[in-house]
Design a protein around this motif. Structure first.
Motif, short mmCIF file in Angstrom:
data_model
loop_
_atom_site.label_atom_id
_atom_site.label_comp_id
_atom_site.label_asym_id
_atom_site.label_seq_id
_atom_site.Cartn_x
_atom_site.Cartn_y
_atom_site.Cartn_z
N THR A 1 -29.81 9.12 13.84
CA THR A 1 -28.72 8.59 13.03
C THR A 1 -27.72 9.71 12.77
OG1 THR A 1 -30.19 7.00 11.98
CG2 THR A 1 -28.12 7.49 10.87
N THR A 2 -26.47 9.50 13.01
CA THR A 2 -25.44 10.53 12.88
C THR A 2 -24.34 10.04 11.97
OG1 THR A 2 -24.28 9.71 14.83
CG2 THR A 2 -25.93 11.40 15.21
N ARG A 3 -23.61 11.05 11.43
CA ARG A 3 -22.45 10.74 10.59
C ARG A 3 -21.31 11.64 11.05
NH1 ARG A 3 -21.26 8.75 5.42
NH2 ARG A 3 -23.47 8.40 4.97
N ALA A 4 -20.23 11.10 11.49
CA ALA A 4 -19.06 11.87 11.91
C ALA A 4 -18.16 12.10 10.71
CB ALA A 4 -18.32 11.13 13.00
N PRO A 5 -17.38 13.22 10.72
CA PRO A 5 -16.52 13.53 9.56
C PRO A 5 -15.47 12.45 9.31
CG PRO A 5 -16.81 15.48 10.94
CD PRO A 5 -17.40 14.33 11.69
N ASN A 6 -14.96 11.84 10.36
CA ASN A 6 -13.89 10.88 10.19
C ASN A 6 -14.39 9.44 10.14
OD1 ASN A 6 -14.75 10.88 12.80
ND2 ASN A 6 -12.69 10.72 13.73
N GLU A 7 -15.71 9.22 10.06
CA GLU A 7 -16.27 7.87 10.01
C GLU A 7 -16.73 7.57 8.59
OE1 GLU A 7 -19.34 7.65 12.88
OE2 GLU A 7 -17.98 7.53 14.61
N PRO A 8 -16.57 6.31 8.13
CA PRO A 8 -16.93 5.98 6.74
C PRO A 8 -18.41 5.83 6.50
CG PRO A 8 -16.15 4.03 7.89
CD PRO A 8 -15.96 5.16 8.82
N GLY A 9 -19.26 5.76 7.53
CA GLY A 9 -20.69 5.56 7.33
C GLY A 9 -21.49 6.24 8.41
N GLU A 10 -22.77 5.83 8.50
CA GLU A 10 -23.70 6.40 9.46
C GLU A 10 -23.80 5.49 10.70
OE1 GLU A 10 -26.72 8.46 6.24
OE2 GLU A 10 -27.24 6.53 7.14
#
Length: 358
Positions: free
Chosen positions: A333-342
């Protein structure tokens, strides 16, 4: 009985019409001797053989008529020449009435009816007691045509008709000389009648036509019987073939163990999950703020890729659903800086309960 009588009458008329057509065709193309007869007005006739297909030319012969027969009797070669010949007799001027006539140019196509309707007025004889003809019309001015009418009584040709019949001639024609009788172009035909069959006495055209029709009818009846027999045989073979096809289709629908192929398809439909049902179950199990970007179904396994605020909680939610089991992450599971969620990658087993929901 009326229908049978009408049919017989039509049949006889057809036989007569066909016979006449055959006679005309044969008479046109079959070469027969032509004998020219000319009279001098004193009752003496002179016969000249104009054309003969075979044999030597004959000298002219003169004779008188006595009860429709030549007197003195004709030589044997002349009697043979007369049999089956065409006699063309040129009437003496005293026997023929000649009268010039003129008509409008537009009446040229109706000359036969116009002249025939005026015979009583133009000649001393009624129409049924006269024989007549006319010359080729010629232009007379700009809008008129003129011709010469030639007519005589039937009694004048009766003796010639009797002579031709007694001598066995095939046909008789009578001509009137409009000017110089030595010029054939000046002769006007007033009478022409066939006296015998152009095909010969041994060739009975009506009888042969009747025999041909009877033979055709018999052949048609035999063909109908054969077609009926063959048709019944073909129908029987067709029924046997249809039975074999039906048996073959039944064998194809059954598997090697005797189970129905349609039954196997129905069973697979009942036990295999539907993509629509899987999607509906996921929409009920996942929270509102979870978005699915990929959905893959492979047999009894489903893989879901998407975005959510709390990825671990999705495992618990899928496990609670009766349609899924053994939910797990198949990728980190990843979270990008510009994404609102996982971004999650979850895999689960599809339970057999889908079969009861279809």
């Amino acid at each position: 009985m009326t229908i049978i009588s009408e049919a017989k009458s039509l049949f006889d008329e057809w036989i007569a019409a066909v016979s006449e057509a055959i006679e005309l065709a044969v008479g046109r193309y079959m070469r027969r001797p032509t004998i020219l007869l000319s009279g001098n007005g004193a009752g003496v006739l002179t016969a000249k053989l104009n054309s003969a297909p075979n044999g030597p030319a004959l000298p002219e012969v003169s004779f008188r008529l006595a009860d429709g027969r030549p007197s003195p009797s004709l030589p044997a070669d002349w009697q043979a020449a007369f049999r089956g010949s065409r006699i063309e007799a040129v009437l003496a001027p005293a026997q023929v009435l000649l009268r010039p006539l003129d008509f409008p140019k537009q009446a040229q196509e109706f000359l036969d009816g116009m002249i025939r309707s005026q015979i009583d007025r133009l000649t001393p004889w009624p129409a049924d007691e006269a024989v007549f003809g006319w010359s080729e019309p010629s232009a007379h001015g700009q809008e008129r045509i003129e011709l010469i009418l030639a007519a005589t009584s039937k009694q004048e040709v009766e003796a010639l008709l009797q002579l031709a019949t007694n001598l066995g001639a095939q046909s008789l024609a009578a001509f009137a000389a409009a000017s110089d009788a030595s010029h054939a172009s000046a002769n006007i035909k007033v009478f022409d009648r066939p006296l015998g069959s152009a095909t010969g006495r041994r060739f009975d055209t009506p009888r042969i036509l009747r025999m041909a029709l009877l033979a055709t009818g018999a052949a048609a009846a035999v063909a109908l019987l054969v077609a009926t027999y063959v048709g019944d045989s073909l129908d029987s073979e067709q029924q046997q073939l249809m039975g074999r096809i039906s048996q073959r289709r039944t064998a194809l629908r059954l598997g090697s163990d005797g189970s129905s192929a349609l039954g196997l398809l129905a069973k697979r439909k009942q036990t295999s999950p539907s993509s629509i049902v899987v999607l509906e179950a996921l929409s009920r199990a996942l929270p509102d703020r979870t978005y699915v970007t990929e959905l893959r179904i492979d047999g009894d396994k489903v893989q879901v890729v998407g975005m959510t605020q709390d990825a671990p909680s999705l495992i618990r939610l899928l496990e609670k659903s009766p349609q899924f089991a053994r939910a797990t992450f198949f990728a980190p599971t990843t979270r990008a800086p510009n994404e609102p969620g996982e971004q999650f990658h979850i895999e689960a087993r599809i339970t057999p309960s889908f079969g009861s929901t279809i």
